[in-house]
Design an enzyme around this catalytic site. Structure first.
Site, short mmCIF file in Angstrom:
data_model
loop_
_atom_site.label_atom_id
_atom_site.label_comp_id
_atom_site.label_asym_id
_atom_site.label_seq_id
_atom_site.Cartn_x
_atom_site.Cartn_y
_atom_site.Cartn_z
CG HIS A 1 6.98 -24.01 12.43
ND1 HIS A 1 6.92 -23.74 11.08
CD2 HIS A 1 6.98 -22.79 13.04
CE1 HIS A 1 6.87 -22.44 10.89
NE2 HIS A 1 6.89 -21.85 12.05
CB VAL B 111 -4.68 -6.59 -1.88
CG1 VAL B 111 -3.18 -6.60 -2.14
CG2 VAL B 111 -4.98 -6.64 -0.38
NE ARG C 238 -3.67 0.10 2.46
CZ ARG C 238 -4.57 0.35 3.40
NH1 ARG C 238 -4.76 -0.52 4.38
NH2 ARG C 238 -5.28 1.46 3.38
#
Length: 476
Positions: A233, A88, A46
């Site tokens: 993870h 976006v 942005r």
């Protein structure tokens, strides 16, 4: 997908991840000649920046986070970069981005934005021809907060990109030692015949952090240790330890075996989990406040979790997998410990035999450490004297001249080349969330609240008891 991208678009290009990891990784790859000379990198966010502004931003990030000897020629790398201002959530800007990309390009897109922005971003890309068969997309975590939200994200992405063009990132899979775990298991005949319940007593996986919130209060308060660390993870590490030998190192073969493990995880019982939340104490050599003090209010969010997991298949039946992760631990460490069983019969009267133990260190030091029994030198008249001795393979020592890489280097290179083996498939993500959601449901039904622990400790005492009631001690 085997085609090589000639354009890389970085969404969130002015964010923290881009500064610390993405831009330094790309510069390092370019400096070693691993990115082809025609690859263009377009940053978008942005912020209202010109191409030159973005290049200067990238220069500062690279000089801050990448060692000088790895930078190569910045005068050659920086001109690859350009920038397009883009919100976006609005249609404006996508046309300009598409124009900057141009026609007939092979495009790789890296989304380092909030998951809530994935859907409008996908729609904007699709509406302007940037989600066609020549494009692939990489998604940075978190991919949802539960199974339902994860499915919603996956559905949004799948509306424009087929699965073979979706790259879900878990940066742990880019670490050298995590990849070396695959080599250790499947390139050495000595380990795989022993890699089962008959010869392994238990497995431990520890991910310890010395830091607290570090500016991530809003995110962490809604995530907690279970969703922040275990869901992605730690379950990926577990899957690599436990999976069956794949037929090849191709993406489909490896990920097929991982998802079988994740689907075989037994639901966690109420007495097989411990949660904790740190209070003030000494961590990383300084006095630190508790989580509630950092947050500024009371909270039931867990900063520590320990689990006793089981995999219900032939290879692992009866072998517990102990997982623990937490913030404000005594040290920063990620390691896997494989504890082998005792020999079935000792021929050494009076000798105290210790079980063989394999420790795979992932961070901060990458190493493989194997404890074996050996004879103490000397002449004995009343039986052989034995002692436990280490065999160590420290990666920098074993491979002199090899540089320590950022995990994102491997993953960004694979994204550019379309190699999916070290990325996570949709059915893996959803199997992980299904198991995590069941744990959170159990906590809610049992009214389980985090137990307190002092910063700088290894978590609440109940976590020690979780292992010790089985005769197991955490590796520290």
């Amino acid at each position: 997908m085997t085609t090589t991208a000639d354009t890389l678009i970085l969404f969130g290009a002015t964010g923290d991840l881009s500064q610390r990891m993405l831009l330094p990784s790309l510069c390092a790859l370019a400096g070693e000649g691993l990115l082809h000379e025609e690859l263009r990198i377009i940053g978008t966010a942005r912020s209202d920046l010109s191409d030159e502004d973005f290049r200067e931003f990238a220069r500062k990030a690279i000089e801050t986070y990448l060692p000088e000897q790895r930078r190569g020629d910045l005068a050659t790398f920086l001109p690859r970069l350009s920038y397009q201002t883009l919100d976006v959530t609005t249609p404006e800007g996508y046309a300009e981005l598409a124009g900057k990309v141009g026609e007939g390009r092979e495009v790789a897109i890296f989304l380092s934005t909030a998951p809530s922005l994935f859907k409008p971003t996908i729609e904007g890309l699709a509406a302007h021809g940037l989600a066609d068969a020549n494009s692939r997309i990489c998604l940075e975590k978190p991919l949802g907060t539960d199974l339902a939200s994860s499915c919603a994200i996956n559905d949004a992405v799948a509306s424009a990109f087929s699965e073979d063009r979706i790259f879900r990132i878990d940066h742990y899979l880019g670490k050298e030692t995590v990849q070396n775990l695959i080599a250790l298991r499947f390139a050495n005949i000595m380990f795989e015949p022993l890699w089962n319940a008959q010869h392994i007593e238990h497995v431990q996986i520890t991910v310890g952090e010395t830091v607290g919130l570090e500016g991530r209060a809003d995110f962490y308060e809604h995530a907690g240790a279970l969703r922040d660390m275990v869901q992605n993870h730690m379950l990926q590490l577990l899957a690599l330890v436990a999976m069956e030998p794949p037929g090849s190192f191709e993406a489909g073969a490896v990920r097929d075996e991982k998802v079988k493990v994740l689907r075989a995880l037994r639901p966690i019982a109420a007495d097989e989990s411990v949660t904790g939340q740190y209070r003030g104490g000494a961590a990383d050599g300084k006095i630190v406040p508790g989580y509630d003090e950092e947050l500024g209010r009371d909270s039931d969010t867990e900063t520590f979790v320990a689990l006793k997991a089981h995999i219900d298949n032939w290879r692992w039946q009866g072998v517990p997998f102990y997982l623990r992760t937490g913030k404000r631990m005594p040290e920063r460490v990620t390691e896997i410990v494989v504890q082998f069983r005792c020999v079935p019969h000792s021929i050494f009267p009076g000798a105290k035999l210790k079980q063989n133990r394999l420790v795979i260190g992932i961070q901060p030091t990458e190493n493989i450490h194997l404890r074996l029994m050996a004879k103490v030198p000397g002449i004995e008249q009343e039986g052989m004297v034995l002692r436990e001795v280490p065999l160590d393979i420290t990666m920098p020592d074993a491979f002199t001249g090899k540089v320590k890489r950022i995990a994102y280097e491997r993953l960004l290179l694979d994204l550019v080349h379309g190699a999916q083996t070290l990325f996570v498939r949709r059915d893996e993500v959803e199997a992980q969330w299904r198991w995590i959601d069941a744990i959170r449901k159990t906590w809610a039904e049992e009214g389980q609240k985090p137990k307190t622990y002092s910063a700088g400790s290894w978590g609440p005492s109940a976590a020690i008891a979780l292992a010790e009631r089985d005769g197991v001690s955490w590796h520290e």
